[in-house]
Scaffold this active site. Sequence first.
Site, PDB file in Angstrom:
ATOM      1  CG  HIS A  75      -5.589  -2.762   0.568  1.00 27.26           C
ATOM      2  ND1 HIS A  75      -4.788  -2.507  -0.538  1.00 27.26           N
ATOM      3  CD2 HIS A  75      -5.120  -1.963   1.571  1.00 27.26           C
ATOM      4  CE1 HIS A  75      -3.891  -1.576  -0.224  1.00 27.26           C
ATOM      5  NE2 HIS A  75      -4.074  -1.244   1.053  1.00 27.26           N
ATOM      6  CB  SER A 131      -0.951  -0.049   1.195  1.00 29.43           C
ATOM      7  OG  SER A 131      -2.015   0.858   1.043  1.00 29.43           O
TER       8      SER A 131
END
Length: 256
Positions: A233, A84
């Site tokens: 994610h 990320s």
Amino acid sequence: MHLHHVSDGEGPDVVVLHGLFGAGGNLGALSRHLASHYRVHSLDLPDHGRSDWTDEPSIPSYAAAVWAWVEQQGLSSVRLVGHSLGGKVAMQLALGHPQQVNGLVVADIAPVAYPPSHQGVFAGLRAVAQAAPESRAAARVLMAPHIEESMVIQFLLLSLARGDDGLYRWRFNATGLERDYASLLQPPTGPVAPVPALFIAGELSDYKVAQYSDAISGLFPNSAITTMAGCGHWLHAQEPALFNDHVSRFLAQLRA
């Protein structure tokens, strides 16, 4: 700037970078997996964990701080793994230092400007900061009206620290991260880098990494994308064995 880090293992140097609101231990399962073949350095990014805070959080400033740490440690070359926000910082480092970065793994982020998506999180962080609760349980109650995902709340609670006065406060720079949030959404920039790169995407993630293949290959022509089925994610936490295998197989193919 002081960057807190934990290093373990022996072999080629691998620097592991976590995501927004996290700390170096978030990718602990990967770091432990790699430590049998590499010297693994898990860093707390600036404004996170036990690292120093900055005046202006941004991808370039974070990359500059991490590279200063690399030079302070006397590392002549590194392999980078970032998830990320850490993936964006890792990309910026590879673009800025392609001769010293000999491998790049980016987990569920692409080199593009993403739209804002953390408004609820910031509202929850503010609620906790204003109340200065006396327990993590109380902090959870304060965040619940703003953050629907219990997994996200649990993740954030990892960065809540108890002070000498018995009250809990955020270990990361919540105010600065919210103020300069727009800067952290921006893509890494720089000339095309020939660094070997692997982008690992979560099939169900809102970050849609595979859809940005042109942007990825435009900056990293020597790159590949692999997708982890059924993962969002938090792919490194949802399927840790598979994620670790993807990373270790890629790193094993790189030059020393």
